[in-house]
Design a protein around this motif. Structure first.
Motif, PDB file in Angstrom:
ATOM      1  N   PHE A  52       5.277 -34.930  27.775  1.00 50.63           N
ATOM      2  CA  PHE A  52       3.981 -35.232  27.143  1.00 50.63           C
ATOM      3  C   PHE A  52       2.609 -35.178  28.197  1.00 50.63           C
ATOM      4  CE2 PHE A  52       7.289 -37.364  24.834  1.00 50.63           C
ATOM      5  CZ  PHE A  52       6.901 -37.138  23.436  1.00 50.63           C
ATOM      6  N   SER A  54       3.727 -41.775  12.165  1.00 49.47           N
ATOM      7  CA  SER A  54       2.977 -41.133  13.302  1.00 49.47           C
ATOM      8  C   SER A  54       1.365 -41.155  13.792  1.00 49.47           C
ATOM      9  CB  SER A  54       3.435 -39.519  13.344  1.00 49.47           C
ATOM     10  OG  SER A  54       2.480 -39.070  12.166  1.00 49.47           O
ATOM     11  N   ALA A  59      -0.979 -38.017  21.339  1.00 45.74           N
ATOM     12  CA  ALA A  59      -0.161 -39.296  20.733  1.00 45.74           C
ATOM     13  C   ALA A  59       1.308 -38.960  21.655  1.00 45.74           C
ATOM     14  CB  ALA A  59       0.359 -38.956  19.414  1.00 45.74           C
ATOM     15  N   ALA A  60       1.562 -39.998  22.151  1.00 45.47           N
ATOM     16  CA  ALA A  60       2.845 -40.184  23.178  1.00 45.47           C
ATOM     17  C   ALA A  60       3.234 -41.487  23.016  1.00 45.47           C
ATOM     18  CB  ALA A  60       2.615 -39.662  24.480  1.00 45.47           C
ATOM     19  N   PRO A  61       4.447 -41.506  23.405  1.00 45.80           N
ATOM     20  CA  PRO A  61       5.251 -42.906  23.888  1.00 45.80           C
ATOM     21  C   PRO A  61       4.395 -43.436  24.884  1.00 45.80           C
ATOM     22  CG  PRO A  61       6.880 -41.405  23.297  1.00 45.80           C
ATOM     23  CD  PRO A  61       5.691 -40.631  23.430  1.00 45.80           C
ATOM     24  N   PRO A  62       4.452 -44.983  25.202  1.00 36.81           N
ATOM     25  CA  PRO A  62       3.742 -45.235  26.495  1.00 36.81           C
ATOM     26  C   PRO A  62       4.582 -45.002  27.645  1.00 36.81           C
ATOM     27  CG  PRO A  62       4.407 -47.022  24.673  1.00 36.81           C
ATOM     28  CD  PRO A  62       5.120 -45.827  24.282  1.00 36.81           C
ATOM     29  N   TYR A 112       9.757 -43.088  34.718  1.00 37.51           N
ATOM     30  CA  TYR A 112       9.769 -41.791  33.907  1.00 37.51           C
ATOM     31  C   TYR A 112       9.454 -40.684  35.083  1.00 37.51           C
ATOM     32  CZ  TYR A 112       9.881 -44.023  29.487  1.00 37.51           C
ATOM     33  OH  TYR A 112      10.356 -44.866  28.348  1.00 37.51           O
ATOM     34  N   GLU A 165       8.553 -47.827  19.884  1.00 36.13           N
ATOM     35  CA  GLU A 165       7.813 -48.298  21.215  1.00 36.13           C
ATOM     36  C   GLU A 165       6.840 -49.378  20.876  1.00 36.13           C
ATOM     37  OE1 GLU A 165       8.238 -47.125  24.616  1.00 36.13           O
ATOM     38  OE2 GLU A 165       9.012 -45.100  24.289  1.00 36.13           O
ATOM     39  N   SER A 166       7.058 -50.507  21.510  1.00 35.42           N
ATOM     40  CA  SER A 166       6.126 -51.588  21.401  1.00 35.42           C
ATOM     41  C   SER A 166       5.511 -51.606  22.750  1.00 35.42           C
ATOM     42  CB  SER A 166       6.442 -52.688  20.979  1.00 35.42           C
ATOM     43  OG  SER A 166       7.415 -53.517  22.037  1.00 35.42           O
ATOM     44  N   VAL A 167       4.235 -52.528  23.086  1.00 32.19           N
ATOM     45  CA  VAL A 167       3.751 -52.631  24.535  1.00 32.19           C
ATOM     46  C   VAL A 167       4.767 -53.064  25.293  1.00 32.19           C
ATOM     47  CG1 VAL A 167       2.129 -53.519  25.638  1.00 32.19           C
ATOM     48  CG2 VAL A 167       1.431 -52.652  23.290  1.00 32.19           C
ATOM     49  N   ILE A 207       9.470 -38.119  28.954  1.00 31.73           N
ATOM     50  CA  ILE A 207       9.917 -39.395  28.188  1.00 31.73           C
ATOM     51  C   ILE A 207      11.005 -38.910  27.382  1.00 31.73           C
ATOM     52  CG2 ILE A 207       9.235 -41.298  26.629  1.00 31.73           C
ATOM     53  CD1 ILE A 207       6.360 -40.623  27.647  1.00 31.73           C
ATOM     54  N   ARG A 208      12.186 -39.555  27.607  1.00 33.98           N
ATOM     55  CA  ARG A 208      13.654 -39.178  27.139  1.00 33.98           C
ATOM     56  C   ARG A 208      13.714 -37.702  26.752  1.00 33.98           C
ATOM     57  NH1 ARG A 208      11.418 -43.572  24.678  1.00 33.98           N
ATOM     58  NH2 ARG A 208      10.487 -42.524  23.034  1.00 33.98           N
ATOM     59  N   ARG A 225       6.487 -45.338  31.160  1.00 40.05           N
ATOM     60  CA  ARG A 225       6.805 -46.568  31.455  1.00 40.05           C
ATOM     61  C   ARG A 225       7.437 -46.346  33.003  1.00 40.05           C
ATOM     62  NH1 ARG A 225       6.944 -50.135  27.365  1.00 40.05           N
ATOM     63  NH2 ARG A 225       7.188 -49.359  25.370  1.00 40.05           N
ATOM     64  N   ARG A 244      11.581 -35.167  26.952  1.00 45.01           N
ATOM     65  CA  ARG A 244      10.439 -34.451  26.201  1.00 45.01           C
ATOM     66  C   ARG A 244       9.275 -34.593  27.398  1.00 45.01           C
ATOM     67  NH1 ARG A 244       8.672 -35.117  20.519  1.00 45.01           N
ATOM     68  NH2 ARG A 244       9.791 -37.057  20.662  1.00 45.01           N
ATOM     69  N   GLN A 296       0.984 -49.012  27.418  1.00 42.99           N
ATOM     70  CA  GLN A 296       0.003 -48.705  26.387  1.00 42.99           C
ATOM     71  C   GLN A 296      -1.213 -49.600  26.621  1.00 42.99           C
ATOM     72  OE1 GLN A 296       0.601 -46.308  24.276  1.00 42.99           O
ATOM     73  NE2 GLN A 296      -0.929 -46.476  22.867  1.00 42.99           N
ATOM     74  N   VAL A 313       3.635 -49.134  18.940  1.00 46.21           N
ATOM     75  CA  VAL A 313       2.529 -48.148  19.164  1.00 46.21           C
ATOM     76  C   VAL A 313       3.257 -46.782  19.095  1.00 46.21           C
ATOM     77  CG1 VAL A 313       1.263 -49.780  20.558  1.00 46.21           C
ATOM     78  CG2 VAL A 313       3.252 -48.277  21.642  1.00 46.21           C
ATOM     79  N   PHE A 314       4.249 -46.652  19.000  1.00 44.78           N
ATOM     80  CA  PHE A 314       4.778 -45.024  18.795  1.00 44.78           C
ATOM     81  C   PHE A 314       6.266 -45.261  18.154  1.00 44.78           C
ATOM     82  CE2 PHE A 314       6.459 -41.276  20.077  1.00 44.78           C
ATOM     83  CZ  PHE A 314       5.390 -40.411  20.040  1.00 44.78           C
ATOM     84  N   VAL A 315       6.314 -44.387  17.247  1.00 47.11           N
ATOM     85  CA  VAL A 315       7.772 -44.213  16.668  1.00 47.11           C
ATOM     86  C   VAL A 315       8.042 -42.792  16.859  1.00 47.11           C
ATOM     87  CG1 VAL A 315       9.045 -44.036  14.535  1.00 47.11           C
ATOM     88  CG2 VAL A 315       7.245 -45.831  14.708  1.00 47.11           C
ATOM     89  N   ASP A 316       9.221 -42.547  17.776  1.00 47.27           N
ATOM     90  CA  ASP A 316       9.979 -41.380  18.020  1.00 47.27           C
ATOM     91  C   ASP A 316      10.899 -40.909  17.047  1.00 47.27           C
ATOM     92  OD1 ASP A 316       9.919 -39.071  19.523  1.00 47.27           O
ATOM     93  OD2 ASP A 316      10.520 -40.216  21.587  1.00 47.27           O
TER      94      ASP A 316
END
Lengths: 126, 353
Positions: free
Chosen positions: B338, A85, B280-283, B288, A61-63, B333-334, B285, B336, B305, A40-43
């Motif tokens: 969001f 992205s 747009a952001a990482p899920p 955090y 990142e996956s679920v 998140i890491r 968790r 940064r 997510q 779901v996301f690539v950092d």
């Protein structure tokens, strides 16, 4: 079974690199995407970063979880896949072509020889 | 899972069977079956059972008619949450409690410690020899009819049907943890594998799928249901968790009541808020850091997510000033930050057909 192309080299942590291309694209294997499911996301890594082989360079990142991606070889990150992205699911649908994550300019061309070939990687995940 | 496992020949407790998103959608669109054998079951009976349970649980158990159930909480004397559970009244003098796997021992200890020799109460822990399956989704009724051969065996919401089988009692509960119609089915452990196979077949025939703990978590979080250990703890009260609806301060004394009354008078220090990532952001968790007005004010309790919304969602205890709907917060998140905003629960509402 999962697809393991013969022309690539592999890390035990499931990254692939195409050492025949310059710069060399890097991604995650079909096996890895199937295990992760639902990316779901690539950092992405930072452009221009110097990395050494085995260094953590970005996160997928996956679920289910966040997974670290490691540099298969030492070098400079010279390109990142912008398509991921807006469409991180490319990593699941097309892990070897459309789903490359970044391109690296290797410092030492012979470093890739130390990685697993397709046969060794098939055994590794078998 | 730190949970004890019921022997379940050949069956694990997987995070996923085919993929969290696929299983999640099966439950929202057709039907899914979850192995919930890890959950605990207590039977509390006797002439004094009602009075005893009202003394240790937050909701008013006297409101239950035989066959009805309610969501309720077990507190410590500080008003902190030991567990959240469902209590059913089987008959005038018999109650069935379904508790969280990770809390079976603490729950049992707490109940026993509150029991006096004057109470005419018998407690039995059925957790070790009871397995369970949750069948959830718009086609759950179809599955029940196929498996039990009877439309009437589908329990209405928050009700329980008890059947005595040759191998022991079976409980059909009109509950779930997904926001979909469905039921939870508890049965003697030695019959579980046969039931599991039969129900999985019926679920697949209805177009559904077996589901793992990963989908269970995304489904419950989309509804804003708390998970004990993430969103509930012994250091925070149900009032802080937004569960005041399940606390009856007027029914008479119960463990933790005094602390709740005092907290209500003094004002809550913080409150569990729902948030959604705004770009747009990482899920997000668990754990955090969460910032409001530039300052770190807490950490994510539950976060994931959302497969239905395609966005990151989560819950966090925030100072009251930051809990208004629409408040801008940031999730770190890491390293940064969001952007996210405080939103109303549930995150997901079923589209009206």
């Amino acid at each position: 079974m999962s697809n393991v192309p013969d022309n690539l080299r592999y890390r035990d942590s499931h990254e692939w690199i195409d050492p025949m291309q310059s710069p060399a694209p890097v991604g995650i294997t079909d096996h890895a995407q199937a295990e992760l499911t639902d990316v779901v996301f690539v950092d992405p890594p930072k452009l221009g970063t110097q990395v050494s082989a085995g260094q953590q360079v970005c996160v997928i990142e996956s679920v289910k979880a966040a997974s670290d991606i490691y540099a298969p070889v030492s070098g400079e990150i010279v390109e990142i896949n912008e398509a991921l992205s807006s469409d991180p699911g490319l990593l699941n649908r097309d892990p070897y072509i459309g789903g490359w994550i970044f391109k690296i300019k290797p410092t030492n061309a012979s470093e890739a020889d130390a990685l697993m070939d397709a046969e060794a990687y098939r055994k590794h995940i078998g | 899972m730190g949970a004890r496992m019921v022997p379940f020949a050949g069956w694990d407790m997987p995070v996923q069977y085919t993929g969290i998103v696929e299983e999640h959608k099966a439950v929202r669109q057709s039907v899914g079956v979850f192995d919930i054998s890890h959950m605990g079951q207590f039977i509390v009976s006797g002439k004094g059972a009602e009075v005893f349970l009202n003394r240790v649980l937050t909701n008013n158990i006297s409101e239950l008619q035989p066959g009805q159930g309610q969501y309720t909480l077990l507190l410590n004397t500080r008003g902190g949450v030991i567990d959240d559970l469902i209590a059913y009244r089987i008959s005038e003098r018999e109650f069935f409690l379904v508790v969280n796997a990770s809390r079976i021992d603490q729950d049992w200890e707490q109940l026993e410690s509150q029991l006096t020799s004057e109470d005419d109460v018998l407690m039995a822990n059925a957790s070790d020899f009871t397995a369970g399956l949750a069948i959830q989704g718009p086609k759950a009724r179809e599955v029940a009819a196929a498996v039990f051969g009877d439309e009437n065996s589908f329990p209405a919401h928050n009700t329980i049907l008890v059947t005595m089988a040759e191998s022991g009692p079976m409980w059909l509960c009109g509950t779930g943890y997904t926001g979909e119609e469905g039921f939870e089915f508890f049965m003697p452990a030695e019959t579980a594998e046969a039931w599991f196979r039969k129900i999985v077949d019926a679920v697949k025939a209805a177009g559904g799928a077996p589901c793992g703990l990963g989908a269970r978590d995304t489904l419950r979080l989309e509804m804003g249901y708390p998970l004990n250990g993430n969103d509930l703890s012994e250091d925070r009260t149900p009032l802080q968790a937004g569960l005041g609806f399940f606390v009856d301060l007027d029914k008479g004394d119960f463990t933790g009541r005094e602390a709740l009354v005092a907290q209500k008078a003094a004002g809550l220090p913080d409150k569990l808020a729902a948030f959604r990532m705004t770009g747009a952001a990482p899920p997000p968790r668990p754990h955090y850091p969460v910032a409001h007005a530039g300052e770190i004010v807490g950490e994510v309790c539950s976060g994931t997510q959302s497969p239905s919304l395609g966005a990151g969602i989560g819950m966090v205890y925030l100072p009251l000033a930051a809990t208004a709907i629409g408040t801008a917060i940031e999730i770190e998140i890491r390293g940064r930050r969001f952007p996210a905003e405080v939103v109303k629960k549930p995150f997901y509402r079923k589209p009206s057909v």
